[in-house]
Motif scaffolding. Sequence first.
Motif, PDB file in Angstrom:
ATOM      1  N   ALA A 119      -8.115   0.806 -87.326  1.00  0.00           N
ATOM      2  CA  ALA A 119      -8.748  -0.503 -87.831  1.00  0.00           C
ATOM      3  C   ALA A 119      -9.938  -0.919 -87.031  1.00  0.00           C
ATOM      4  O   ALA A 119     -10.693  -2.012 -87.736  1.00  0.00           O
ATOM      5  CB  ALA A 119      -7.694  -1.560 -87.368  1.00  0.00           C
ATOM      6  N   GLN A 120     -10.389  -0.177 -86.172  1.00  0.00           N
ATOM      7  CA  GLN A 120     -11.662  -0.245 -85.578  1.00  0.00           C
ATOM      8  C   GLN A 120     -12.733   0.432 -86.253  1.00  0.00           C
ATOM      9  O   GLN A 120     -14.120   0.098 -85.922  1.00  0.00           O
ATOM     10  CB  GLN A 120     -11.736   0.167 -84.306  1.00  0.00           C
ATOM     11  CG  GLN A 120     -10.666  -0.621 -83.354  1.00  0.00           C
ATOM     12  CD  GLN A 120     -10.899  -1.866 -83.270  1.00  0.00           C
ATOM     13  OE1 GLN A 120     -11.750  -2.778 -83.123  1.00  0.00           O
ATOM     14  NE2 GLN A 120      -9.605  -2.723 -83.568  1.00  0.00           N
TER      15      GLN A 120
ATOM     16  N   VAL B 193     -13.119  -1.615 -93.533  1.00  0.00           N
ATOM     17  CA  VAL B 193     -13.401  -2.360 -94.584  1.00  0.00           C
ATOM     18  C   VAL B 193     -12.008  -3.323 -94.980  1.00  0.00           C
ATOM     19  O   VAL B 193     -10.848  -2.804 -94.814  1.00  0.00           O
ATOM     20  CB  VAL B 193     -13.407  -1.781 -96.012  1.00  0.00           C
ATOM     21  CG1 VAL B 193     -13.659  -2.720 -97.057  1.00  0.00           C
ATOM     22  CG2 VAL B 193     -15.002  -1.069 -95.946  1.00  0.00           C
ATOM     23  N   PRO B 194     -12.187  -4.632 -94.966  1.00  0.00           N
ATOM     24  CA  PRO B 194     -10.692  -5.402 -94.758  1.00  0.00           C
ATOM     25  C   PRO B 194      -9.896  -5.050 -96.144  1.00  0.00           C
ATOM     26  O   PRO B 194     -10.318  -4.694 -97.073  1.00  0.00           O
ATOM     27  CB  PRO B 194     -11.392  -6.856 -94.860  1.00  0.00           C
ATOM     28  CG  PRO B 194     -12.548  -6.890 -94.343  1.00  0.00           C
ATOM     29  CD  PRO B 194     -13.325  -5.456 -94.770  1.00  0.00           C
ATOM     30  N   ALA B 195      -8.485  -4.684 -95.903  1.00  0.00           N
ATOM     31  CA  ALA B 195      -7.989  -4.352 -96.706  1.00  0.00           C
ATOM     32  C   ALA B 195      -6.383  -5.027 -96.659  1.00  0.00           C
ATOM     33  O   ALA B 195      -5.982  -5.386 -95.675  1.00  0.00           O
ATOM     34  CB  ALA B 195      -7.622  -2.771 -96.339  1.00  0.00           C
ATOM     35  N   THR B 196      -5.716  -4.740 -97.666  1.00  0.00           N
ATOM     36  CA  THR B 196      -4.180  -5.195 -97.790  1.00  0.00           C
ATOM     37  C   THR B 196      -3.454  -3.951 -97.591  1.00  0.00           C
ATOM     38  O   THR B 196      -3.535  -3.364 -98.464  1.00  0.00           O
ATOM     39  CB  THR B 196      -3.748  -6.111 -99.146  1.00  0.00           C
ATOM     40  OG1 THR B 196      -4.731  -7.056 -99.296  1.00  0.00           O
ATOM     41  CG2 THR B 196      -2.351  -6.376 -99.076  1.00  0.00           C
TER      42      THR B 196
ATOM     43  N   GLU C 122     -15.260   2.449 -97.524  1.00  0.00           N
ATOM     44  CA  GLU C 122     -14.713   1.612 -98.751  1.00  0.00           C
ATOM     45  C   GLU C 122     -13.779   2.562 -99.294  1.00  0.00           C
ATOM     46  O   GLU C 122     -12.663   2.016 -99.815  1.00  0.00           O
ATOM     47  CB  GLU C 122     -15.799   1.543 -99.826  1.00  0.00           C
ATOM     48  CG  GLU C 122     -15.487   0.808-100.907  1.00  0.00           C
ATOM     49  CD  GLU C 122     -14.861  -0.499-100.642  1.00  0.00           C
ATOM     50  OE1 GLU C 122     -14.179  -0.729-101.550  1.00  0.00           O
ATOM     51  OE2 GLU C 122     -15.391  -1.220-100.086  1.00  0.00           O
TER      52      GLU C 122
ATOM     53  N   ARG D 116     -10.228   2.325 -97.963  1.00  0.00           N
ATOM     54  CA  ARG D 116      -9.383   1.034 -98.248  1.00  0.00           C
ATOM     55  C   ARG D 116      -8.839   1.274 -99.596  1.00  0.00           C
ATOM     56  O   ARG D 116      -7.418   0.840 -99.676  1.00  0.00           O
ATOM     57  CB  ARG D 116     -10.454  -0.224 -98.624  1.00  0.00           C
ATOM     58  CG  ARG D 116     -10.035  -1.355 -99.131  1.00  0.00           C
ATOM     59  CD  ARG D 116     -10.898  -2.257 -99.690  1.00  0.00           C
ATOM     60  NE  ARG D 116     -11.586  -1.780-100.953  1.00  0.00           N
ATOM     61  CZ  ARG D 116     -11.336  -1.854-102.059  1.00  0.00           C
ATOM     62  NH1 ARG D 116      -9.999  -2.111-102.412  1.00  0.00           N
ATOM     63  NH2 ARG D 116     -11.645  -1.054-103.158  1.00  0.00           N
TER      64      ARG D 116
ATOM     65  N   GLU E 296      -4.466   0.671 -99.726  1.00  0.00           N
ATOM     66  CA  GLU E 296      -3.874  -0.363-100.368  1.00  0.00           C
ATOM     67  C   GLU E 296      -3.026   0.136-101.517  1.00  0.00           C
ATOM     68  O   GLU E 296      -2.510  -0.553-102.619  1.00  0.00           O
ATOM     69  CB  GLU E 296      -5.107  -1.163-101.139  1.00  0.00           C
ATOM     70  CG  GLU E 296      -5.801  -2.143-100.175  1.00  0.00           C
ATOM     71  CD  GLU E 296      -6.645  -2.957-100.638  1.00  0.00           C
ATOM     72  OE1 GLU E 296      -7.225  -4.015-100.005  1.00  0.00           O
ATOM     73  OE2 GLU E 296      -7.265  -2.833-101.933  1.00  0.00           O
TER      74      GLU E 296
END
Length: 284
Positions: free
Chosen positions: A212-213, A230-233, A267, A270, A274
Amino acid sequence: MSPSPRVVVCGPASWNHLIELDQLPEPVPHMQFARRSWHTIGGTSAGKALHLAGLGVDVRLWASLGADEDGARLRRRLTEAGVVVEAIASDQTERHVNLMADGGGRVSLYVSTPSAPSAAAVEAAASAVSAADLAVIDLSELGRLVLEAMPASPTPLWMDLHDYDGSAAFHEPFLRAADGVFMNDDGTDDPWTLMASCLDRGPRLAVCTLGAQGAIALEADGTRHEVAAVPATVVDTNGAGDAFMAGFLAARLRREPVAVALRAAAEQARSAIETDHLHPALGG
């Protein structure tokens, strides 16, 4: 227009049964109820090939497959996703049962493993690597044999060292043959020093993913790079590292600089996180 670069990926592909639990089992007799379970493609080489193909790269996957139902499923699903499969004959297809829990906990049970490849198959894979524009040779017995059979070749070789701790003997020939190496930080508390020690043995670039870093990279001239995740679900983290490496390599094939390639890699990771498959193309 010149033809697109051809990439060879050599190493594991498997048919996996993934079982999601509230917690990983304790080593005592007991019963648990699975939250869910599903079957899908696994294997670090299959993951890289899927993401490279999804990014429009001409990719060939050399992997050991049996003449069994699992092998047929693997070949069909990979081909449908755009991967050219060069199957090496095996007595059985590799198969895992993966027990998974929240927080990334996982236990992988190897139900079957591939048999030793023939000398002719190893020679054919080595020739394919030598003729490629770029190749990834993953940690495996097949990969080790291919490296040993490789003639001198200008093909840039990239290796994924996974949770390398800086001293594991099996990794050494892969590391020394590499132009670039990837790894994660599971085996080290000091990834910068670990990457520098890798570069001392020949590679020109080392990349370390930090979950996550994000990720960091070190070039042979000492240049450092960092990229945020990159923020992800988060659905499933299996294969995120393979997606990251594929995104980076695809960008480098387009001659992007390292910093840009790292952003493309983040990217691409991610897209794996997901989905509950190695690649979204396998869903449905």
